[in-house]
Enzyme design. Structure first.
Site, mmCIF file in Angstrom:
data_model
loop_
_atom_site.group_PDB
_atom_site.id
_atom_site.type_symbol
_atom_site.label_atom_id
_atom_site.label_comp_id
_atom_site.label_asym_id
_atom_site.label_seq_id
_atom_site.Cartn_x
_atom_site.Cartn_y
_atom_site.Cartn_z
ATOM 1 N N GLU A 1 0.839 -1.199 0.000
ATOM 2 C CA GLU A 1 0.000 0.000 0.000
ATOM 3 C C GLU A 1 0.874 1.248 0.000
ATOM 4 O OE1 GLU A 1 -3.359 2.360 2.652
ATOM 5 O OE2 GLU A 1 -2.814 0.308 3.187
ATOM 6 N N LYS B 1 -8.589 -15.661 16.701
ATOM 7 C CA LYS B 1 -8.554 -15.047 15.369
ATOM 8 C C LYS B 1 -9.904 -14.451 14.973
ATOM 9 C CE LYS B 1 -4.605 -17.838 14.220
ATOM 10 N NZ LYS B 1 -3.996 -18.939 13.480
ATOM 11 N N ASP C 1 1.774 -14.463 13.096
ATOM 12 C CA ASP C 1 0.603 -15.093 12.481
ATOM 13 C C ASP C 1 -0.345 -13.973 12.065
ATOM 14 O OD1 ASP C 1 -1.763 -16.390 11.848
ATOM 15 O OD2 ASP C 1 -1.546 -17.888 13.423
#
Length: 390
Positions: A87, A217, A291
């Site tokens: 980005e 998560k 992660d």
């Protein structure tokens, strides 16, 4: 058409021959060319436990933001922060915020809490049996902790929270996990603890090792309130004249924008009343071998600002569920280890330092983007730096 199976080599699935066979398979079946995917410097022999069916790498550009000045309990001094992203403007924006904060004397960081959990649910024939089990469970903590401890040398069971619903008792087994993120560690330890519970509880019970109450998560209010990973605060007081000089906006306008954004966050029911914490966290996560799926939780943010009587601006971010590691997982892979070493965080004793650096990075990014929006420079910055089209 049914595709043939992906080639595997049971004897050595990370050998050059096995990797080449998979690459040829992918190219033959799809017509694509994997010229860049197949170019890498790491040794495939280091990858067991990190990836299966290895065929190559995804190369994400890494830029350096900073210097970032941090006055923490674990991170002290100036750091250049590796950020992996595609980005445009992101690294520049974070660097701009870091420049402002450095000129103001640096960002103060504090780790408030550190815990990782697994959340088994215990089920019974009735609510009364679930209530009785809770009483039994509360009186057996030492024995349960000892059973969990048999599976780990670095993790330690801190406490067990309980939440009753219907004929079920939902629990959160909270651990300290050293320099590892700890999801696997806590799963193994909690399974051993549950086996001990099932063996010694005088009544009948059933359990699932994860009752979806750890919200692994997934963002959740329970983790924002009770901590998952590291709970870290980054804070700074910015002189009004400095903000005007470097960010082309007044502190009273920044504060007014914060209040409007606060209302918008409430209306939209988000886990975050800031601007873009996920941007900085994701970029540092990719660079340092975290992660990346943990961004779902780690990007949760409580932002707070205060316009002081003299016109200066106090600004802070609290990251209540920042999940990071400096040992295990992807942190030991070649490029990821190098990025951790850039920060002085690789290996034992580095995880709280990394957490403080990330929190400070997030605050710098919040201030930069917030200022750009108020100063009406945001769109132009993306036009100048963020357009890479064929």
């Amino acid at each position: 058409m049914t595709l043939p199976k992906i080639p595997r080599d049971p004897a050595d699935d990370y050998s050059a021959a096995a990797i080449a066979a998979r690459r040829e398979y992918a190219e033959e079946q799809t017509g694509a060319r994997l010229e860049h995917v197949s170019s890498y410097s790491l040794g495939p022999g280091t990858l067991p436990g990190n990836i299966e069916n290895f065929v190559g790498v995804a190369q994400v550009p890494i830029g350096l933001a900073g210097p970032l000045l941090v006055d923490g309990e674990h991170a002290r001094g100036e750091f250049v922060v590796p950020m992996a992203t595609t980005e445009g403007t992101l690294v520049a924006s974070y660097s701009r915020g870091m420049k402002l904060c450095r000129a103001a004397g640096g960002i103060t960081t504090t780790v408030l809490d550190d815990r990782m959990q697994r959340a088994p649910v215990f089920s019974f024939a009735s609510a009364r049996e679930a209530r009785d089990f809770k009483v039994w469970l509360d009186g057996r903590f030492d024995e349960i902790a000892a059973a969990a401890q048999t599976t780990t040398s670095t993790g330690r069971l801190l406490d067990i929270q309980t939440f009753a619903a219907s004929k079920h008792l939902y629990t959160r087994f909270n651990y300290s996990t050293g320099d590892a993120a700890g999801q696997n560690l806590t799963g193994k330890a909690t399974f051993a603890a549950c086996a001990w519970i099932k063996q010694h509880y005088p009544g009948e019970l059933h359990f699932l090792l994860e009752g979806q109450f750890a919200t692994d998560k997934k963002t959740s209010v329970v983790n924002m309130l009770h901590t998952r990973g590291k709970r870290v605060v980054a804070e700074i007081t910015l002189p009004a004249a400095l903000v005007e000089e470097q960010m082309h906006v007044s502190t009273d306008k920044l504060y007014a924008a914060r209040m409007k954004g606060q209302l918008g966050s409430i209306m939209s029911v988000t886990n975050n009343n800031g601007n873009h914490s996920a941007n900085g966290i994701t970029a540092v996560f990719i660079a340092t071998g975290q992660d990346v799926a943990n961004v779902a939780e780690s990007s949760a943010l409580y932002g707070f600002s205060e316009l002081l009587p003299n016109g200066d601006l106090y600004a802070s971010v609290t990251l209540p569920s920042l999940i990071v590691a400096t040992y295990g997982g992807g942190t030991g892979l070649a490029t990821q280890r190098e990025c951790l070493e850039l920060l002085g965080c690789y290996g034992s004793g580095g995880v709280l330092k990394l957490a403080e650096i990330i929190a400070a990075t997030v605050l710098a990014g919040e201030l930069s983007l917030g200022s750009a929006v108020v100063a009406e420079e945001w769109v132009q910055a993306h036009d100048d730096l963020g357009r890479n089209r064929p």
